[in-house]
Design an enzyme around this catalytic site. Sequence first.
Site, mmCIF file in Angstrom:
data_model
loop_
_atom_site.group_PDB
_atom_site.id
_atom_site.type_symbol
_atom_site.label_atom_id
_atom_site.label_comp_id
_atom_site.label_asym_id
_atom_site.label_seq_id
_atom_site.Cartn_x
_atom_site.Cartn_y
_atom_site.Cartn_z
ATOM 1 N N GLY A 39 20.178 37.253 -24.173
ATOM 2 C CA GLY A 39 18.760 38.096 -23.603
ATOM 3 C C GLY A 39 19.152 39.529 -23.764
ATOM 4 O O GLY A 39 19.755 40.053 -24.700
ATOM 5 N N ARG B 117 7.164 44.528 -3.895
ATOM 6 C CA ARG B 117 6.896 43.239 -4.327
ATOM 7 C C ARG B 117 7.354 42.455 -3.046
ATOM 8 O O ARG B 117 6.512 41.706 -2.854
ATOM 9 C CB ARG B 117 7.683 42.750 -5.530
ATOM 10 C CG ARG B 117 7.654 43.133 -6.888
ATOM 11 C CD ARG B 117 8.481 42.649 -7.908
ATOM 12 N NE ARG B 117 7.843 43.258 -9.241
ATOM 13 C CZ ARG B 117 8.519 42.983 -10.181
ATOM 14 N NH1 ARG B 117 9.691 42.219 -10.453
ATOM 15 N NH2 ARG B 117 7.788 43.332 -11.389
ATOM 16 N N HIS C 184 11.322 34.906 -8.598
ATOM 17 C CA HIS C 184 11.121 35.414 -9.952
ATOM 18 C C HIS C 184 12.466 36.027 -10.215
ATOM 19 O O HIS C 184 12.663 35.906 -11.480
ATOM 20 C CB HIS C 184 9.985 36.553 -9.481
ATOM 21 C CG HIS C 184 10.098 37.531 -10.564
ATOM 22 N ND1 HIS C 184 9.698 37.048 -11.897
ATOM 23 C CD2 HIS C 184 10.039 38.846 -10.881
ATOM 24 C CE1 HIS C 184 9.475 38.315 -12.858
ATOM 25 N NE2 HIS C 184 9.882 39.148 -12.199
#
Lengths: 262, 637, 219
Positions: free
Chosen positions: B42, B331, B402
Site C-alpha cells: 500500500g 469523525r 473504517h
Amino acid sequence: MSAGGLNLTLHVWRQSGPNKAGKIVDYPATNISPEMSFLEMLDTVNEGLITSGQDPIAFDHDCREGICGSCGVMINGAAHGPMKQTTACQLHMRTFKNGDEIWIEPWRAGAFPVIKDLVVDRGAFDRIIQAGGFISAPTGSPQDANSLPISKLDADDAMDAAACIGCGACVAACPNASASLFTAAKITHLGRLPQGQPERYRRALAMVTQMDIEGFGGCTLFGECQEACPKGISIDTIVQMNRDYIVAAASEREEKVEMGAG
Amino acid sequence: MDLNSRIPEGPLAEKWDKHRFEMKLVNPANKRKFHVIVVGSGLAGASASATLSELGYNVSCFCFQDTPRRAHSIAAQGGINAAKNYRNDGDSVQRLFYDTVKGGDFRAREANVYRLAQVSVNIIDQCVAQGVPFAREYGGLLANRSFGGAQVSRTFYARGQTGQQLLLGAYQALEKEIARGGVRMYNRHEMLDVVVIDGVARGIVTRDMVTGKVQSHVADAVVLGTGGYGNVYFLSTNAMGCNVTATYRAYKKGAAFANPCFTQIHPTCIPQSGDHQSKLTLMSESLRNDGRVWVPKKKEDCGKKPGDIAEEDRDYYLERKYPSFGNLSPRDIASRAAKEVCDEGRGVGPGGRGVYLDFADAINRLGESAIRERYGNLFEMYARITDENPYKVPMRIYPAVHYTMGGLWVDYNLMSTIPGLHVIGEANFSDHGANRLGASALMQGLADGYFVLPYTVGNYLASAKLAKVTADHPEFKAAVDKVQAMTDKLLSIKGTRTVDSIHRELGNIMWEKCGMARNEKGLKEALELIPKLRDEFWNNVNVPGSGAELNQSLEKAGRVADFLDFAELMVTDALHREESCGGHFREEYQEEGEAKRNDEKFAYAAAWEYAGEGKAPILNKEPLVFDNVHLSTRSYK
Amino acid sequence: MGRLGKFWDSSVGKKIVMGATGVILVGFLIIHMAGNLQLFLGAERFNAYSKLLKHDIIELTWIVRLTLLVSVVLHAVAAYQLTMRNKAARPEPYAKRVPQVSTYASQTMRYGGVYLLLFIVYHIGHFTTGTFHPAFSESGTFGNVLIGFSTWPIALFYLGAMGFLSLHLYHGIWAAFRTLGLARPSGDPLKRQIALVLAIVVAGGFSLVPLAVKLGLVH
C-alpha cells in the site's frame, strides 16, 4: 429477503488450475436480492456450494468499491456486465430480471492466462508499467510543489487518463485482446504533465514494445474498450499514444554511453 | 518488556533533524548486501520498497493481491493533509501537529506526530514530482480543501480518488525499481509468520497463493506495512482481503500490540441494505463540506419521504450540538451523534439505521453543476449502490468501521519490540492516538514509507551485528512446519459452517459489544462469546479444496482464525481502558453525552504482550508525556 | 534491428503504415472518382481524359501507379500480419461475447479488404490492361466502360465492391486520423461525420458509373 428474490441460472466457466481444461457449468442462483451486488450474488452461490461439499467459484475481488481493479468477469458477453462505467462489484442485481440466464466467463486473452475459474493473471500489465509507466523521481527533496504551475486543463486531462484501475476490461472486451487503452492511458497521464516530458518519448516506445512482447493484439479502433472501461477512459488516449509513438520512432537516438570520470 | 520509545532529546521542532544527523549511515557499497523484506504494497509498503531500493538496498516486497497496485490505500477518496499553508489561512507545522494530537484525543506520541507534520510538506512535493495529478486552480497552482475536523484548508486531493493517485505514484516508483532489479516483487503471496532468531527478526514465511507452496525468506530487516484490522467487524469499509494476520502473528512472536481497541467509525458510509451485505462503502467526508446532516425531530416522521418533512420538523443535530464545527465535526463525534439519534428511534431507512445528508441547500446556493463538479463521482457511486438520485433526495448515511488507530507498538524509529521488525502505515499505532483526522492516513503512510523508515532502517542495519543465517535454520523450519500444520488442520475439520458465516457472527459480536459505544457488561459478554465461537470454528468449520492450489476459502479461514484470537485482545483492551477517548467510547465514562477522558490513569499507550496460548496477555504501558500541548478537553462545540 | 525494422515490427507501427497508406489510397480514390464522373460529359471528353493519363502524362501516371502499388501491398501485408497477431492474442474464445459499440463497418474490414484486393486485380485487368475485357480498345475507353458494364454479374461485382468500399472508408478514414495521431480530443470520439460523408461521396460517385450504364443513362 424472501419476497422479490430473483431466481437465475448461471453458466460459469470452471477450470481447476492453470493449463487445465475447463468448461461451462450451470448453477441455479435462487432467491437473490435485487439489492445485492453481482459479487455478493456469487458469494451467496459459493456459500451454497461449500455447504453442499462442492468447490466454490474462484474470482478475484478486493475493495468492492470499484476502485482496486481486482474484480472483473465477462457477464453475458460484456466486460463487467451490462451497466456502463460500472465494475462487477458495483453492478447490482436489480439490473437483472427473474428467470434470467447469466453467462460468466474469465477475461480471455493469451496474455492473461487463467489461474483458476474466473481468476486470471494480469501480470502483463505490471510489466508494461515497468517498461516505462513512471516518472523517474527518486524520493528526495524535489522542488516545492507549487513551483511548477500546470494548467488546470492539462491536470484534468492527466487525471482523466490516470483514473485507470488496471482491471483489464479493455483487453477482455477488445475483439483483438489489445492492451492499447491501458497502455495509452498511462502514456497520456504522464505525457500530459510537464514532469513527464523528459521521458515522454522513451516511455511511449518502451511501453508499446512491451505491450507487443506480452502478446496482446493490435488496436483496430472498434471502440469496445472505451465502452467497457469502468472509468470511462477515452480512446482519445490511443490517439495520444500513437502521436507520441510516431514522434518517438522518428526521433529515436542511440543512447550515449558515457565514459566514467573515475 | 522494553518499551523504550527512543525519542531523541532536545526541543520538539529539532528532534527529527537532530536524530537524522545522529543516525548511522550504511556505506553505499554495502547497501546492496542488506536484504530488506517489506510486507504489503500500500502507500506505506510501496513507498518504502521503492525508496529503500533507490537507496541501494536489496528489497523483496510481498502482497496478497495479484499486483501491488490493488492495495486498499487505493480506495481512499478525500485527500491528504500537508502543512503547506498555500492558502495563507494560518496553517503551519505546529498547527497540523496540534490538530493531530488534539484530534487523537491526546493519546498519541508528541514527537512522532510532530515529525509527521514536518515531513507532510515533502510528501506533496514528492508526489507532484512523480506525476500525481492533484487538483489545480486555473492559475496552475495546487487546489486545497478543508476536511473533517480542521479549520484550515490543508487538504490536497485528486478528485475523489486521492488514495488511488497517490498509490499509483508509489506503485509506479516501485515498478521502476522492480524493472531496475532493486526490488523483487512477490504477488499473490501471503505472509504467515515472522521468524525471530536470537531475538531479532530475520525473515518471514509465506504461502504462494497460486501453488500453495510455503516458503522461507531470510532478511536483515523486516518491515510490515500490512494495514489495519477493521475486518474483525466483518462489515467495514476495508477491502475484503484486509486482515490482521501479519501483525497478529508478529504479536505472537513478541511484538507488542498497542491500543487495539482504538478503531475509527467513519460517519459517512452508505447504510447496510440487507443480510447479504459483504462490505460497506464509504463516501468521502468531504461531502460534509456542503451536505447538512439531519433526522426528523419526531419518531413518527421517520417513515415519511424526506421532502414531506417540514423544515421546522428536522433536527440538524450536528449544527445544533456543535455550533462552531457543525457538520464538519470530527469523525468519532459525528458517528456517535448519528448512533445516538438512531438509538432514540429517529433513524431513517431500512432498520432505522441511517441519517440524512442533504444537499438541497448547497444545490440552491451553488447550483447543481457546482455540486456535480465537486462530488459527481461520489453521487454516481451512491446512485449505483442505492438506486436513489442524491441530487433529488437526501443521501442516507450511517457510520461504519473504517480505520484502526491501534496497531503494533513502535518506537520513534518505527521499530517494534522485536528488533529488526519495523511497522509502518496503518499497521502501527503511533500517530493518530485514539482518533484519526480525515486525510491523515495517506499522509502517515507516505511519511513512514518515503521519509522516515528509509532512514531508520539504515540506522538499524548499520548498528545491528547480524550473524549469517539461511532458510535451513531450525527457526525457519519450525515456522514452516507450523504454517503447514495449521493449513492441514483447517482443511481437515470439514464441519458444517462456512468461514464467512463464522466471520459474520464474530463481526456481529464486535459491532454490538465493542463498536461505536462500549460498556463493561457488553465487553464481558464478548469475552464469553468469542471463545465459544472460536471453538465452533475449530471444530465445525468447512474449508473445501486442498492446500496446493488457489484456495480462497483456505485464505479466508486463516485470516478469520486470527481475527477470532485478536478480537479477544481487542475486547480486553477496551475493557481495561476505563475512560472514553476518541474512537473508544465507554458509556460509563461520559459527561453530558461527551467522552470523558481520564488523563490521570490512562495517559499511556497500552502495549499488550503475548503470554502464550490460552494465557491472558500482559499489559505494558508507555506513558505519554505532553510537554508541548496543553491537555484539554476536546471540544468542538 | 534497425529503426525501421522496429517500427514495422510493432503493432502501432504497422497500424501507422496502414493509416498512412490508407490516406494515400483515399486521396487517389477521390481523384479517380472525380475523373470517372467525366463519363457523363460524353465520349469525346472521357476518351481525351483517358488519353491524357495514358499518353500525355504517362510518366506521372507511372509514378502514381507505383506509389499505389506499394501502398496497397504495405496496407494488405500489414493488415494480414496484424490480423494473425490479433487472432493469436485470444487463443481461447468466449462462449458468449456481445459487441457493444463495434460498427458493422469495423467488423467487416477484413472481409471487405480481401474483396477489395480481389476487386483491384480484376479491375486493372478489366479496364487498364484489358486482359479480362471481352472487347478492349486502347483508345476507346468510353466504349470499354459501356461494354464492360453491359452484363449484370460484372456490374453487381463492381457495386458490391463499392458497398465494401463505403464500409471500409467509413471505418478506415475515421480510424486513420486516430492511428496517425491527428484527431483532436473529442467528447464523443466514436462520432465520425467526415468519414460518413467521404464514404458516401466516394463509393456513391463510383457506383454512378455502372448504375448509369445499366440503367441506360449513358450511351
